[in-house]
Design a protein around this motif. Structure first.
Motif, mmCIF file in Angstrom:
data_model
loop_
_atom_site.group_PDB
_atom_site.id
_atom_site.type_symbol
_atom_site.label_atom_id
_atom_site.label_comp_id
_atom_site.label_asym_id
_atom_site.label_seq_id
_atom_site.Cartn_x
_atom_site.Cartn_y
_atom_site.Cartn_z
ATOM 1 N N LYS A 89 -6.941 -64.396 -28.994
ATOM 2 C CA LYS A 89 -6.427 -64.816 -30.295
ATOM 3 C C LYS A 89 -4.904 -64.786 -30.272
ATOM 4 N N VAL A 90 -4.314 -65.907 -30.680
ATOM 5 C CA VAL A 90 -2.859 -66.019 -30.723
ATOM 6 C C VAL A 90 -2.449 -66.379 -32.139
ATOM 7 N N TYR A 91 -1.515 -65.611 -32.703
ATOM 8 C CA TYR A 91 -0.932 -65.955 -34.003
ATOM 9 C C TYR A 91 0.503 -66.401 -33.760
ATOM 10 N N GLY A 92 0.821 -67.654 -34.028
ATOM 11 C CA GLY A 92 2.174 -68.129 -33.788
ATOM 12 C C GLY A 92 2.526 -67.911 -32.331
ATOM 13 N N ASN A 93 3.545 -67.120 -32.038
ATOM 14 C CA ASN A 93 3.853 -66.846 -30.640
ATOM 15 C C ASN A 93 3.511 -65.404 -30.265
ATOM 16 N N VAL A 94 2.654 -64.757 -31.083
ATOM 17 C CA VAL A 94 2.222 -63.396 -30.790
ATOM 18 C C VAL A 94 0.764 -63.437 -30.326
ATOM 19 N N THR A 95 0.504 -62.851 -29.173
ATOM 20 C CA THR A 95 -0.874 -62.776 -28.696
ATOM 21 C C THR A 95 -1.480 -61.470 -29.207
ATOM 22 N N ALA A 96 -2.419 -61.595 -30.139
ATOM 23 C CA ALA A 96 -3.044 -60.397 -30.709
ATOM 24 C C ALA A 96 -4.124 -59.868 -29.780
ATOM 25 N N LEU A 97 -4.770 -60.779 -29.069
ATOM 26 C CA LEU A 97 -5.852 -60.365 -28.182
ATOM 27 C C LEU A 97 -5.801 -61.238 -26.936
ATOM 28 N N HIS A 98 -5.694 -60.610 -25.764
ATOM 29 C CA HIS A 98 -5.706 -61.352 -24.506
ATOM 30 C C HIS A 98 -7.156 -61.655 -24.127
ATOM 31 N N PRO A 99 -7.379 -62.704 -23.317
ATOM 32 C CA PRO A 99 -8.752 -63.113 -23.039
ATOM 33 C C PRO A 99 -9.602 -61.937 -22.535
ATOM 34 N N MET A 100 -10.758 -61.786 -23.134
ATOM 35 C CA MET A 100 -11.656 -60.721 -22.695
ATOM 36 C C MET A 100 -13.096 -61.181 -22.909
ATOM 37 N N SER A 101 -14.014 -60.566 -22.181
ATOM 38 C CA SER A 101 -15.424 -60.910 -22.311
ATOM 39 C C SER A 101 -16.219 -59.620 -22.357
ATOM 40 N N PHE A 102 -17.285 -59.629 -23.150
ATOM 41 C CA PHE A 102 -18.247 -58.548 -23.010
ATOM 42 C C PHE A 102 -19.621 -59.019 -23.439
ATOM 43 N N ARG A 103 -20.625 -58.275 -23.027
ATOM 44 C CA ARG A 103 -21.989 -58.646 -23.364
ATOM 45 C C ARG A 103 -22.714 -57.386 -23.819
ATOM 46 N N LEU A 104 -23.255 -57.439 -25.037
ATOM 47 C CA LEU A 104 -24.000 -56.310 -25.588
ATOM 48 C C LEU A 104 -25.445 -56.746 -25.719
ATOM 49 N N ASP A 105 -26.341 -56.168 -24.874
ATOM 50 C CA ASP A 105 -27.735 -56.610 -24.870
ATOM 51 C C ASP A 105 -28.448 -56.333 -26.183
ATOM 52 N N GLY A 106 -28.294 -55.128 -26.670
ATOM 53 C CA GLY A 106 -28.925 -54.794 -27.934
ATOM 54 C C GLY A 106 -30.353 -54.293 -27.805
ATOM 55 N N ALA A 107 -30.931 -54.345 -26.592
ATOM 56 C CA ALA A 107 -32.310 -53.874 -26.430
ATOM 57 C C ALA A 107 -32.396 -52.388 -26.729
ATOM 58 N N THR A 108 -31.433 -51.631 -26.200
ATOM 59 C CA THR A 108 -31.286 -50.235 -26.592
ATOM 60 C C THR A 108 -30.077 -50.191 -27.532
ATOM 61 N N PRO A 109 -30.261 -49.801 -28.766
ATOM 62 C CA PRO A 109 -29.110 -49.816 -29.676
ATOM 63 C C PRO A 109 -27.998 -48.895 -29.178
ATOM 64 N N GLN A 110 -26.770 -49.345 -29.349
ATOM 65 C CA GLN A 110 -25.623 -48.589 -28.851
ATOM 66 C C GLN A 110 -24.479 -48.617 -29.841
ATOM 67 N N ILE A 111 -23.626 -47.622 -29.713
ATOM 68 C CA ILE A 111 -22.386 -47.631 -30.499
ATOM 69 C C ILE A 111 -21.230 -47.841 -29.534
ATOM 70 N N ILE A 112 -20.537 -48.950 -29.724
ATOM 71 C CA ILE A 112 -19.398 -49.268 -28.873
ATOM 72 C C ILE A 112 -18.133 -49.021 -29.707
ATOM 73 N N SER A 113 -17.240 -48.171 -29.240
ATOM 74 C CA SER A 113 -16.016 -47.906 -29.986
ATOM 75 C C SER A 113 -14.867 -48.734 -29.441
ATOM 76 N N ILE A 114 -14.089 -49.282 -30.365
ATOM 77 C CA ILE A 114 -12.865 -49.980 -29.987
ATOM 78 C C ILE A 114 -11.723 -49.159 -30.568
ATOM 79 N N VAL A 115 -10.909 -48.567 -29.693
ATOM 80 C CA VAL A 115 -9.891 -47.615 -30.124
ATOM 81 C C VAL A 115 -8.506 -48.181 -29.872
ATOM 82 N N GLY A 116 -7.591 -47.989 -30.804
ATOM 83 C CA GLY A 116 -6.210 -48.415 -30.591
ATOM 84 C C GLY A 116 -5.348 -48.116 -31.794
ATOM 85 N N GLN A 117 -4.024 -48.256 -31.609
ATOM 86 C CA GLN A 117 -3.079 -48.070 -32.708
ATOM 87 C C GLN A 117 -3.081 -49.312 -33.583
ATOM 88 N N SER A 118 -2.334 -49.260 -34.686
ATOM 89 C CA SER A 118 -2.162 -50.480 -35.477
ATOM 90 C C SER A 118 -1.441 -51.503 -34.607
#
Lengths: 338, 578
Positions: free
Chosen positions: B294-323
């Protein structure tokens, strides 16, 4: 801040031009949808004046030809656009054959003088009173008196005008009843004339101020309450700043910003804003000109006055866009608003 | 020698429903050069007590009894001063550093002018050269470069810089006492440590007393010499920090200490049931991100990333970071609110941004959200039933009014609320904690497959955080819902999650099971985050002013060479950068 970027200026100028153009087209279309033929009205007025009109059919045809009403619409429209851009609004049908631009030129200074002064006075008084309604150091008497004075806001200006005329002119004899200046002075750049204009303008101006200051005061009150709760106002107090300094530099200075936008919009509207006030005080300004023109089905004058109103509004908004970054550093020229 | 003495201080707020005793019988002293912490939850009277010393109580509050003595004055009794005398005392004798770092500076005035007007208000005509010299010294004293900052407007500064300007203003007249009202509550942990160290350094330099108001026992432990614990306007415990932390007497103090979630230590969660609920079984993974950025103007808020969450076994995935790390951007991308600049977001194999109207409706039912602000999530004009009932009926789950009512009551009980005490009430009649649990209940009623929780507990009082996280955790174990938990709080992520990714400036810098990533961080940034947490333990050193500054320099360095440290896999989840 600082210099205005050229692309921003061009963008704003283009918007200004487009606004004026679209609005001018609308005021050309709308009167043409009216079922009344202005030439009929003119003949009717001649008949009313002189009993009957000889060869009325021929005169009708001639006038219709003279005003270009036989041309196809696109020719009429093209001529209208070309003439409007050169401030040639044609000739009045009611005050034939006075050019409309002359009538506007005669009326505009009176309205600008009266309305601009009363708008500025109203803006200052209204915002100050609105701010005082919120300020914690305002004397208690004022806090009661200001909301009480808001009663006037509910009076239509035409009634407040009549009331003021009754009290100050008829009963007390302090101010003249009507007119923009005395019959005993010669219009021109003289002290006597200026004094006469101010003397005659007082009551109409007062009638406008009294009924419209509440608009500004109430708006300001709401804005001030927000600013009063802001952390920077609390910190200003904790810094031991003097109460008046906080009122002006921290509270009013921030609360006034949206009011300035409203002020710009009012500048455009003021030309037509107080039609009835001008009417009852027989004040020969744009409002009275528009009022008479509507009664007389005087298309060229209606169009001319409307165009001036549009132009003033668009110009005022344009100017506010340019000066706003100077009064609010958070706004920058040319930055996309989201 | 004591600077400030509060003697049996009581403060009342007369309201239409009777007098509220905001503070009753508080007695304490602040010594020269000492730091005293006022701790308690919202409504405990800690801010009111401190503001009374400045005679800045919000109307209609007033001091109904007791004395406030400021010993630097000829006539120390603060309550006897005239308004003008009190004005002269503010800033020159008692300075105030406000809570809202974002909003505490006048937006239309340059920074240096906001230091100057304070000086001029107390010393009268000072030459501009002298003002400039003093404002520059004040800014340098809080580690800001006056050449850059002095002529700027507040909106051009970051939150941490603004708060340091407030400290510069507060210390420029060398006051005897500084009152800092939650000065770091709006800041992330790294900035918090830097601002707090700056404040301590400035306070020690001028030898002033300090009152630090807060609700975080860890921050208090690391920052003050004495702690005053307030509850419902009463001083329930008061003593040296070491004594309060090591041998707390009052049960409320114990509760405050234990409510700080720690990395490691005992979990606040219930043990998992023997047969956890099953998740969603399907051919396609529940949620998949393919090269999303995700890019806003000339600021990249999120660099390309991929993930896959199967969901067969329920899980809690934490995304941690500063503002500003991109974690909330990720949340809105996954909720379908914010189209990615590149890549695609797939839910059960369908692109979230190109699905048909019917698919979209099903997606909205299956993917629920819990947001940060429990106050803004309800329409104040409707009873809370409306918020619970409306989606339930609109998604066609209701089999009639009685069924809806039963479903609402069951959902309330599932999040530990008694239905009769919360349903049929208006949002403003409920506490923040109750509202946030209702939001969880609302999501639960729709039996979603995925829950996206964006900072769900950052705005509720510390004692309630554990309860709400427990509710969210139960959704996984008992209802088979997979959860993406977005947070800045590493300690809670440590306990609730199955997998953690640490985000910095839109990059995943470290990812893996929480025991590895948070328990034993390897990436410099993760280590910095862990080091910046103030622990409520005296033997853990929070570092010096210099180390807090050096930390900021290290951040800039990390930014220049992003790398991802993978710390292990969990079944059913795969992550890659790019």
């Amino acid at each position: 801040m600082g210099r205005i970027p050229a692309d921003y200026l061009l963008n704003r100028l283009f918007t200004l031009f487009l606004t004026v153009f679209i609005a001018a087209t609308l005021i050309w279309i709308i009167p043409r949808m009216s079922p009344i033929n202005p030439v009929d009205v003119m003949i009717g007025r001649m008949a009313a004046g002189g009993g009957s009109v000889e060869n009325s059919g021929a005169i009708l045809a001639q006038l219709t030809e003279r005003f270009g009403l036989n041309d196809p619409w696109y020719v009429q429209y093209w001529l209208y656009v070309r003439n409007t851009l050169t401030f040639d609004f044609g000739i009045s049908t009611a005050s034939f054959p006075t050019p409309v631009v002359t009538m506007i030129a005669n009326a505009l200074p009176w309205t600008l003088g009266l309305m601009l002064i009363s708008l500025v006075i109203t803006f200052v008084i209204g915002n100050l009173l609105g701010a005082l309604m919120v300020w914690e150091r305002t004397p208690r008497l004022w806090k009661v008196a200001i909301p009480a004075a808001m009663v006037f806001t509910s009076i239509p200006p035409i009634l407040s005008g009549l009331l003021l005329m009754y009290v100050f002119s008829t009963q007390l004899g302090l101010f003249p009843l009507t007119g923009a200046y005395g019959l005993n002075v010669e219009p021109g750049w003289s002290w006597d004339f200026a004094a006469s204009v101010l003397y005659h303008g007082f009551l109409p101006a007062l009638s406008i101020v009294v009924v419209t200051f509440g608009f500004w005061a109430l708006g300001m009150r709401g804005l001030m309450i927000t600013v009063q709760g802001e952390d920077y106002t609390v910190l200003a107090k904790a810094k031991g700043l003097k109460p008046r300094y906080i009122l002006y530099k921290y509270m009013i200075r921030n609360a006034i910003l949206p009011q300035i936008t409203a002020f710009a919009l009012k500048i455009g509207m003021l030309v037509a804003g107080q039609v009835l006030v001008e009417r009852i005080f027989a004040y020969n300004g744009m409002g009275k000109l528009l009022y008479d023109a509507i009664l007389d089905q005087d298309f060229p004058v209606i169009q001319g006055v409307s165009f001036v109103i549009i132009l003033m509004t668009a110009l005022a908004v344009f100017l506010v866009d340019l000066i706003y970054p100077l009064i609010d550093p958070r706004i920058r020229h040319g930055e996309a608003t989201s | 020698m004591s600077i400030l003495d509060l003697e049996n201080l009581s403060i009342d707020f007369p309201t239409s429903k009777g007098v509220v005793h905001a503070v009753t019988g508080v007695t304490l002293s602040v010594e020269k050069g000492r730091r005293v912490g006022f701790i308690g939850e919202s409504g405990s009277g800690k801010t009111t007590t401190a503001l009374a010393a400045m005679r800045m109580l919000a109307a209609p509050g007033f001091v109904s009894g007791g004395e406030i003595r400021l010993n630097a004055l000829d006539h120390p009794n603060v309550l006897d001063l005239s308004d003008e005398e009190m004005r002269q005392v503010r800033l020159s004798k008692i300075a105030y550093i406000p809570q809202g770092a974002m909003n505490s500076l006048n937006p239309i005035m340059r920074i240096e002018h906001q230091i100057w007007d304070g000086i001029v208000a107390h010393e009268g005509g000072v030459s501009e050269a002298e003002l400039k010299r003093r404002s520059n010294a004040a800014l340098e004293g809080v580690g800001l470069d006056p050449k850059i900052v002095a002529r700027l407007y507040p909106h051009e500064l970051s939150g941490g810089m603004k708060q340091r300007v407030c400290i510069a203003i507060g210390t420029c007249l060398d006051p005897h006492l500084i009152i800092a009202d939650e000065p770091t509550s709006a800041l992330d942990v790294i900035t918090q440590r830097h601002v707090m160290q700056t404040l301590r350094e400035a306070q020690a330099r001028i030898g002033a007393g300090l009152i630090l108001i807060g609700h975080d026992m860890g921050l208090m432990t690391q920052s003050v010499d004495e702690i005053a614990v307030l509850k419902k306007g009463e001083l329930v415990e008061y003593g040296p920090t070491q004594q309060i932390i090591e041998t707390p007497q009052h049960p409320y103090t114990k509760e405050l200490i234990s409510s700080v979630p720690l990395v490691g230590g005992a979990s606040f969660l219930d043990p998992a049931p023997a047969t956890p609920a099953e998740g969603e079984h399907g051919d396609d993974p529940l949620l998949e991100l393919r090269g999303v950025s995700k890019v806003y103007g000339n600021v990249t808020a999120l660099h390309p990333m991929s993930f896959r969450l199967d969901g067969a076994t329920p899980q809690i995935i934490s995304i941690v970071g500063q503002s500003g790390s991109g974690k909330s951007t990720m949340g809105s991308l996954m909720l379908g609110f914010n189209p990615p600049s590149t890549g695609e977001v797939l839910f059960k194999g369908r692109d979230v941004y190109t699905q048909s109207a019917a698919e979209k409706l099903a997606f909205r039912k299956d993917v629920q959200a819990v947001f940060q602000d429990p106050y803004a999530c309800f329409n104040p004009f409707y009873r809370v039933n409306h918020a619970l009932k409306f989606p339930f009926e609109r998604f066609g789950l209701s089999k009639g009014a009685d069924h809806t009512r039963t479903a609402m009551e069951e959902a309330c009980i599932a999040v530990g609320l008694a239905p009769e005490t919360v349903l049929d009430r208006y949002p403003h009649q409920l506490s923040g904690g109750q509202r946030q649990r209702l939001i969880v209940a609302r999501a639960l009623m729709l039996s979603p497959k995925l829950l996206i929780a964006d900072e769900p507990v950052s705005m509720v009082d510390a004692s309630l955080r554990a309860t709400i996280l427990k509710n969210i955790h139960d959704l996984k174990d008992q209802h088979g819902i997979s959860i993406l938990y977005i947070t800045h709080d590493l300690a809670t992520a440590y306990h609730v999650s199955d997998y953690v990714m640490v985000l910095y400036k839109g990059h995943v810098v470290e990812a893996g099971p929480p025991k590895e990533v948070i328990g034993d961080p390897q990436h410099a940034y993760t280590r910095l985050l862990i080091d910046s947490i103030p622990w409520p333990e005296l033997d853990r050193d929070w570092g010096s002013y210099e180390s807090a500054r050096a930390a900021l320099d290290r951040l800039a360095e990390i930014e220049t060479r992003p790398e991802t440290v993978y710390r292990g896999e969990v079944p059913g989840f795969a992550l890659s950068q790019g």
